[in-house]
Design a protein around this motif. Sequence first.
Motif, PDB file in Angstrom:
ATOM      1  N   ASN A   1      22.323  41.519  -1.252  1.00 53.41           N
ATOM      2  CA  ASN A   1      21.103  41.884  -1.965  1.00 53.41           C
ATOM      3  C   ASN A   1      21.243  41.687  -3.462  1.00 53.41           C
ATOM      4  OD1 ASN A   1      18.858  42.720  -0.324  1.00 53.41           O
ATOM      5  ND2 ASN A   1      20.254  44.195   0.553  1.00 53.41           N
ATOM      6  N   MET A   2      22.461  41.757  -3.977  1.00 51.39           N
ATOM      7  CA  MET A   2      22.657  41.460  -5.390  1.00 51.39           C
ATOM      8  C   MET A   2      22.330  39.997  -5.688  1.00 51.39           C
ATOM      9  SD  MET A   2      26.153  43.589  -6.218  1.00 51.39           S
ATOM     10  CE  MET A   2      26.265  45.350  -5.894  1.00 51.39           C
ATOM     11  N   VAL A   3      22.598  39.128  -4.721  1.00 52.25           N
ATOM     12  CA  VAL A   3      22.200  37.721  -4.876  1.00 52.25           C
ATOM     13  C   VAL A   3      20.682  37.611  -4.851  1.00 52.25           C
ATOM     14  CG1 VAL A   3      22.363  35.403  -3.897  1.00 52.25           C
ATOM     15  CG2 VAL A   3      24.334  36.937  -3.796  1.00 52.25           C
ATOM     16  N   ARG A   4      20.037  38.293  -3.920  1.00 50.97           N
ATOM     17  CA  ARG A   4      18.585  38.166  -3.765  1.00 50.97           C
ATOM     18  C   ARG A   4      17.830  38.637  -5.000  1.00 50.97           C
ATOM     19  NH1 ARG A   4      20.011  40.621   1.662  1.00 50.97           N
ATOM     20  NH2 ARG A   4      20.233  38.847   3.059  1.00 50.97           N
ATOM     21  N   ILE A   5      18.288  39.734  -5.606  1.00 50.66           N
ATOM     22  CA  ILE A   5      17.538  40.222  -6.759  1.00 50.66           C
ATOM     23  C   ILE A   5      17.765  39.346  -7.987  1.00 50.66           C
ATOM     24  CG2 ILE A   5      17.492  42.586  -5.880  1.00 50.66           C
ATOM     25  CD1 ILE A   5      19.638  43.347  -7.842  1.00 50.66           C
ATOM     26  N   ARG A   6      18.857  38.570  -8.013  1.00 51.54           N
ATOM     27  CA  ARG A   6      19.037  37.635  -9.125  1.00 51.54           C
ATOM     28  C   ARG A   6      17.990  36.523  -9.074  1.00 51.54           C
ATOM     29  NH1 ARG A   6      24.616  37.606 -10.662  1.00 51.54           N
ATOM     30  NH2 ARG A   6      24.415  35.576 -11.708  1.00 51.54           N
ATOM     31  N   TYR A   7      17.427  36.292  -7.885  1.00 49.33           N
ATOM     32  CA  TYR A   7      16.378  35.279  -7.742  1.00 49.33           C
ATOM     33  C   TYR A   7      15.011  35.915  -7.462  1.00 49.33           C
ATOM     34  CZ  TYR A   7      20.241  31.950  -7.460  1.00 49.33           C
ATOM     35  OH  TYR A   7      21.346  31.200  -7.745  1.00 49.33           O
ATOM     36  N   LEU A   8      14.929  37.230  -7.583  1.00 48.41           N
ATOM     37  CA  LEU A   8      13.690  37.979  -7.369  1.00 48.41           C
ATOM     38  C   LEU A   8      13.078  37.726  -5.994  1.00 48.41           C
ATOM     39  CD1 LEU A   8      11.686  38.141 -10.716  1.00 48.41           C
ATOM     40  CD2 LEU A   8      13.195  39.818  -9.684  1.00 48.41           C
ATOM     41  N   ASP A   9      13.925  37.539  -4.996  1.00 49.57           N
ATOM     42  CA  ASP A   9      13.435  37.478  -3.612  1.00 49.57           C
ATOM     43  C   ASP A   9      13.297  38.922  -3.130  1.00 49.57           C
ATOM     44  OD1 ASP A   9      13.478  34.720  -3.639  1.00 49.57           O
ATOM     45  OD2 ASP A   9      15.544  34.607  -2.909  1.00 49.57           O
ATOM     46  N   LEU A  10      12.304  39.612  -3.687  1.00 46.26           N
ATOM     47  CA  LEU A  10      12.245  41.062  -3.520  1.00 46.26           C
ATOM     48  C   LEU A  10      11.819  41.488  -2.127  1.00 46.26           C
ATOM     49  CD1 LEU A  10      10.766  42.109  -6.978  1.00 46.26           C
ATOM     50  CD2 LEU A  10      13.142  41.866  -6.269  1.00 46.26           C
ATOM     51  N   ASP A  11      10.987  40.677  -1.447  1.00 41.61           N
ATOM     52  CA  ASP A  11      10.612  41.038  -0.076  1.00 41.61           C
ATOM     53  C   ASP A  11      11.842  41.058   0.822  1.00 41.61           C
ATOM     54  OD1 ASP A  11       7.976  41.300  -0.754  1.00 41.61           O
ATOM     55  OD2 ASP A  11       7.418  39.270  -0.150  1.00 41.61           O
ATOM     56  N   ASP A  12      12.635  39.978   0.736  1.00 43.01           N
ATOM     57  CA  ASP A  12      13.875  39.929   1.523  1.00 43.01           C
ATOM     58  C   ASP A  12      14.813  41.057   1.109  1.00 43.01           C
ATOM     59  OD1 ASP A  12      13.120  37.815   3.006  1.00 43.01           O
ATOM     60  OD2 ASP A  12      14.462  36.351   2.091  1.00 43.01           O
ATOM     61  N   ALA A  13      14.906  41.295  -0.203  1.00 45.23           N
ATOM     62  CA  ALA A  13      15.832  42.303  -0.694  1.00 45.23           C
ATOM     63  C   ALA A  13      15.462  43.697  -0.199  1.00 45.23           C
ATOM     64  CB  ALA A  13      15.863  42.270  -2.224  1.00 45.23           C
ATOM     65  N   MET A  14      14.163  44.038  -0.259  1.00 43.07           N
ATOM     66  CA  MET A  14      13.749  45.372   0.175  1.00 43.07           C
ATOM     67  C   MET A  14      13.965  45.565   1.670  1.00 43.07           C
ATOM     68  SD  MET A  14      12.920  47.421  -2.195  1.00 43.07           S
ATOM     69  CE  MET A  14      12.142  48.663  -1.170  1.00 43.07           C
ATOM     70  N   GLU A  15      13.654  44.547   2.449  1.00 44.00           N
ATOM     71  CA  GLU A  15      13.838  44.670   3.902  1.00 44.00           C
ATOM     72  C   GLU A  15      15.318  44.835   4.235  1.00 44.00           C
ATOM     73  OE1 GLU A  15      13.113  42.091   8.011  1.00 44.00           O
ATOM     74  OE2 GLU A  15      12.224  41.431   6.124  1.00 44.00           O
ATOM     75  N   ALA A  16      16.159  44.012   3.591  1.00 41.94           N
ATOM     76  CA  ALA A  16      17.580  44.040   3.924  1.00 41.94           C
ATOM     77  C   ALA A  16      18.252  45.313   3.430  1.00 41.94           C
ATOM     78  CB  ALA A  16      18.271  42.806   3.332  1.00 41.94           C
TER      79      ALA A  16
ATOM     80  N   PRO B   1      18.022  36.073 -15.016  1.00 45.55           N
ATOM     81  CA  PRO B   1      18.773  36.518 -16.200  1.00 45.55           C
ATOM     82  C   PRO B   1      19.133  35.375 -17.144  1.00 45.55           C
ATOM     83  CG  PRO B   1      19.604  37.630 -14.238  1.00 45.55           C
ATOM     84  CD  PRO B   1      18.683  36.550 -13.772  1.00 45.55           C
ATOM     85  N   GLU B   2      19.367  34.170 -16.596  1.00 46.86           N
ATOM     86  CA  GLU B   2      19.670  33.029 -17.462  1.00 46.86           C
ATOM     87  C   GLU B   2      18.480  32.673 -18.342  1.00 46.86           C
ATOM     88  OE1 GLU B   2      21.497  29.437 -16.330  1.00 46.86           O
ATOM     89  OE2 GLU B   2      22.790  30.361 -14.822  1.00 46.86           O
ATOM     90  N   LEU B   3      17.286  32.802 -17.805  1.00 47.55           N
ATOM     91  CA  LEU B   3      16.093  32.516 -18.611  1.00 47.55           C
ATOM     92  C   LEU B   3      16.020  33.453 -19.813  1.00 47.55           C
ATOM     93  CD1 LEU B   3      13.508  32.059 -15.713  1.00 47.55           C
ATOM     94  CD2 LEU B   3      14.387  30.265 -17.200  1.00 47.55           C
ATOM     95  N   HIS B   4      16.313  34.733 -19.589  1.00 48.86           N
ATOM     96  CA  HIS B   4      16.286  35.681 -20.701  1.00 48.86           C
ATOM     97  C   HIS B   4      17.378  35.375 -21.711  1.00 48.86           C
ATOM     98  CE1 HIS B   4      13.149  38.453 -19.445  1.00 48.86           C
ATOM     99  NE2 HIS B   4      13.582  38.322 -18.201  1.00 48.86           N
ATOM    100  N   ALA B   5      18.557  34.998 -21.238  1.00 47.79           N
ATOM    101  CA  ALA B   5      19.641  34.659 -22.159  1.00 47.79           C
ATOM    102  C   ALA B   5      19.246  33.456 -23.019  1.00 47.79           C
ATOM    103  CB  ALA B   5      20.916  34.367 -21.375  1.00 47.79           C
ATOM    104  N   ARG B   6      18.643  32.442 -22.388  1.00 47.64           N
ATOM    105  CA  ARG B   6      18.219  31.259 -23.139  1.00 47.64           C
ATOM    106  C   ARG B   6      17.094  31.591 -24.111  1.00 47.64           C
ATOM    107  NH1 ARG B   6      17.391  28.337 -19.224  1.00 47.64           N
ATOM    108  NH2 ARG B   6      19.447  27.373 -19.088  1.00 47.64           N
ATOM    109  N   LEU B   7      16.211  32.502 -23.693  1.00 47.05           N
ATOM    110  CA  LEU B   7      15.121  32.914 -24.575  1.00 47.05           C
ATOM    111  C   LEU B   7      15.666  33.573 -25.843  1.00 47.05           C
ATOM    112  CD1 LEU B   7      12.145  33.407 -25.225  1.00 47.05           C
ATOM    113  CD2 LEU B   7      12.198  35.387 -23.697  1.00 47.05           C
ATOM    114  N   LEU B   8      16.690  34.399 -25.708  1.00 42.93           N
ATOM    115  CA  LEU B   8      17.298  35.023 -26.884  1.00 42.93           C
ATOM    116  C   LEU B   8      17.898  33.974 -27.817  1.00 42.93           C
ATOM    117  CD1 LEU B   8      19.050  38.023 -25.086  1.00 42.93           C
ATOM    118  CD2 LEU B   8      17.163  38.204 -26.722  1.00 42.93           C
ATOM    119  N   VAL B   9      18.522  32.956 -27.243  1.00 41.22           N
ATOM    120  CA  VAL B   9      19.084  31.878 -28.058  1.00 41.22           C
ATOM    121  C   VAL B   9      17.965  31.097 -28.742  1.00 41.22           C
ATOM    122  CG1 VAL B   9      20.429  29.746 -28.009  1.00 41.22           C
ATOM    123  CG2 VAL B   9      21.135  31.685 -26.614  1.00 41.22           C
TER     124      VAL B   9
END
Length: 945
Positions: A633-648, A816-824
Motif C-alpha cells: 500500500n505504500m507503493v499504491r499511495i505513491r501513485y495515488l491509486d487510492l481505491d486499490d489502497a483503501m480496499e487492500a 512526490p517527485e512532482l512536488h520536489a521538482r516544483l520546489l526546484v
Amino acid sequence: MRSPVLVSRTVERARLTAALDGLREGRGGLWVLRGDPGIGKSRLATALAADAAVQGLEVLSGRAVPSGTPTPLRPLSEALLAWLRTRSVPEDRLLAPYLPTLARLAPQLGPVAPDAPSSVMLLGEGLLRLAQAVPAPGMVLVVEDLHWADPETLALVEYLGDHARDVPLVVLVTSRLHESPAANELVAALERRRCAEAVDLLPMEDDDVAAVAIACLGGEPPGEVVGWLQRYSAGYPLLVEEMLADLRDAGALAEQDGSWSLVAPLPVMVPRPFVRSVEGRLAEVGPVAREVATAAAMLGPELDWRLVASALGLSEGVVAAALGELRDQRLVVPAPPDRFVFRHALTREAVLGGLLAPERSRLAGLLAAALATRTTDDAAAAEDHHQLAELFEAAGDDARAVELWLATARDAIGRGALVSAGEAIRRALDRCAPGSALEVRVREAEVEVHALAGDVPRALTAGERLTAELAGEPGRLAAVRLRLARALLAGGLWNEADALLAGAAGHDPVQEDVLAARLALGREDDVAAAECASAALAAVGEDRPEIACEAWEVLGRAARARDFVAAEDAFESGYRLADAHDLPLWRCRLLAALGSLDLAARRPTEDRLVAARQLALGAGAIGTAARIEIELNMVRIRYLDLDDAMEAIGNAIAMMTRLRLPDLAMAYLLRAATQGLAGDTQAMEADIAVAAGEPMDEALRAVGVPGHVRGFVALAHGRYDETRAQLATAMEYHRLSPSLPFSLRGLWALLETALTDDGAAAREEVRTGPQANSPHNLFALRYADAIALGRAGDTAEAERVFADAEWGLPGREPWPELHARLLVAVAAARDGWGTPEPWLRHCLDGLVGYGLTEAASGCRVAMREAGFAVPRKAAGAQRVPPHLQRLGVTAREHDVLELVAEGLQNRQIAERLYLSVRTVETHVARLLQRTGCADRGGLAAHLRP
C-alpha cells in the motif's frame, strides 16, 4: 415415507431458516446443533442443507468420523472435494492468493502449500473468501459430528465462528453433548463471545413422537404402539424409527389395505431400546461373528477386516462368513469397493457398551500387536502411531502408549499440525510416570511445540518444568533454552531471551551467534547485530542454510538504516541461499525484505513484494503476508491509486485484527495517510487516534505520525510550510533512533533549503547521516544542492547537479517527485538559472493528472509570480478535444479512451499508462457515464466530434 424432521423440530428449524435469510443481506454465522445420539441432529442439518440448495445457495457438507487414525481437517476436505465435483472455483482477485492453501483440502485447486503453524488460519480465511466469491447469494457449510473432529478442524471451526458474521457464510455443525470435552469447551467459548448460536435438541414431546411414528409408517399406527413408543423411545427420533423397524421385522406390526395393525403382543419390557435391539441382533449371530464385531468396533466405524483377521488368528474366509452374519442382522453394511461399516454410529457404540473391561483390554492388546507388525509407508506409519497409541492405552500398556503418543506428536510437528501435536503430548503426559526419563522426553517435545507455535507463555511454563529434570544433562537443557530464546525473541522479550542465551552458552555456538544478533537488532544495536551475524556466517558457511539465511537477514536489517546498498547485497545473498536449498519460509522473508527496499526507489515497484506475498501465503506465513500488504500500500499511495489502497489496507486491517497479528497500529497509520490523501482529514485523524491505542514501538510512532502521515499528506496538497514543520518534528525523534528507516530525510533537507535562506546544516546532516545512499533521499538531496548552488550564483553547477539528479527513469512518475521538482522550479525562476517555465508546466500537468487540485492551484500561483503564462487548463488537458472537454473528460480519461479505441483490455491499458487495473476500470466507468455509452464498444465513436 416422509422424513420425521418434517413433522417435528419446527421451532428449531425456524431458527435455522432465519439464518439462511440473513445470507442475502451478507450476514452469516456459526450455528451448533447439540444433542444426544439419535436425537435428530443429522436429519435437521440435512433438511436445512436441502432448503439452502432450493434457495440457490452453495452447500458444502462433510463429517468427522471416530477414527483411531484421524486425518487433519477431514470434514472440510470432504466438503470441498464433494462441492468441486459439480462446481468450479470462481476467478476472484482476493480469493486467488488462498488457493495454494485450500489445495491442502482439495488438491485439484493446484500445488499444495507447505504446512505451517498458521495454515489453519489461512484455510479459514480462504473459506471466508470463497463464500464471498461464489456467484450465489451465500454459502452453507455443514460439519457433522464435531465431537469426533480432529484438533485442526476444531481450530478452523473456531476461526470461522469468530469471523463469519460479516460474511455470507452460515456454518452449521452438529455435536453430541458430553462426548468431547474439547468440542464442548470450544462451543461454550464461542457462545460466551457471542460468536455462535446453539440449538439444543431435547427429547420430543409425546405429540411429536406420535407424529414421527405416522411419518415413518406413512399412516396411523395403532394407539397401543404409539403409547409403547412414547414410553420407551425416550423421545429420540432415531429410536422411534429403530423400534418400529424391529416391530415390522418381527412381524408384530403389519400393514393391510393402507392401515397398520398390531398382530403380536408388544414386549413386556424394553430397557434401553436401541442397545437392547443391537444386543438382540448380536445374540442371533455365532460367537466368531460376535468377536469380529467387538474387535472391529474398537478400531472405528469402518471395519478393517484384514487387521481383525490377523489379530484374532482367523482366516479371511472365516471373517467373511462372520461379516455375512452381521450384515444379515443389519449391524454392518457393505461399503464399496471392499469395505464394511457399522450401520450407524450408535450401532458401534452399543457394541462397545457391551464389552467388559477385561475383554476390552484383551482385544486392544491383540489388535495392537497385529497393527504393530503391519508394514506401511511413512504416511500410513504416521497414522498407525496414533491408532497404536490408543490401542496400547486401552490395553493398559502405558509405556508403549506414551512412546507412540510421542511419535504421533513428532509426526504432527513434521507436517506442521501443531494443534494435533499438542493433543498427542497431552495424552502422553497423562500416562507418563512422574519423574521418569520418558516424561522428560515428552516435556522436551512440549517445549518445542509451544516454541514453534509462538506461544511464549506456555513455552516458558513448559520449559521451567524441565529445568530441574535436565540439571544433570547440560546439553539437552541448553537445547531447550535455545528453543525458548527463539520464541522470546519473536515476542519481543529481549531481557528474558538474553538470560536464556547466557544459560545455553557453548551448546550450539553458531545458533547462539545468530540469536544474539537478532537480540541486538531488537535492542537497536545495529553494530553488535552485524558483528554477531557475521560471526555466525563465518562459522557455518552453507552447512546449515537456515542459520545462514537468518544471519543474512539480520545483516541486511542492521545495514538498512545506514547503507541501502549494503542492505540489498545482504538480502540478495540470503535469498540466493534460500532458493538454492529450497527453504520456502526464508525465501519469502528475504524476498519481502528486498521488496521493502523498493519503497525507497524514485520509481517504487511492487513486483518483489507481490511475489513475496504469494510465497508467504503459500508457506502459511500469514503474519508476513499481512505486513507485506502494508508495504504494498505504500507503493499504491505513491501513485495515488487510492481505491486499490483503501480496499487492500481495509483487507489487511481485517486480517490482522482477526488473527491478532502485530503491526496493526502501522496498518491504521497507513490507512490514515490514505484517508488524508483522499482529502478526508477527519477520517485521517480518527485512524491516528485508533493507532494510538494499539501496541507500537514508540520511536516508530513518534517518527511515523508527523513524517509519514501528516507531513506526507500536507506535501500532497502543496502545503509546504506545514510539511516542513511536520518533517522537522519527525527528524527530532529520528535523531534519537537513527536505526529506524526514514525515507523522507532528503525531502526534509530539500524543504529546509527551498523555504529558508540556508538549509546547509540540514543538507550536511542528510549527506553524512544514515540512509544517505537511499535513492529517494539521494535525489532529493541533489535537488536541494542545486537550489543552494543557484542561490549562490553558481548557475552552471546548479544546472549540472539538477540534470544529474534528473537522469531518465522508466515508469510512471510518483507525485512526490512532482512536488520536489516544483520546489526546484520555483527556486530556479527566482534565482535565474535553468529552464523553470517548462519544469513548472510539467509539474502542473502532472498534478492535474493526479487530481491534486490544491497543489495545482499553488503551481499556477507560482507561475504567475514568476511571470510565466498560465494555461487555463493543464498541458495535458489541452490535448482533450473540445467536444470531450464539454463532457468533462480529463486528460487521463482521454488517454484511456484512445487505448480503449485501439481495442486494448484494461490490464494492457494499465501496463501502458503505468496505472493499476482498478484505476483503469474507474476511468472506463466514468467515460461510460460521461458519454452515455452502454458498453465500451461504443466509446471509440466519441474520439471524433
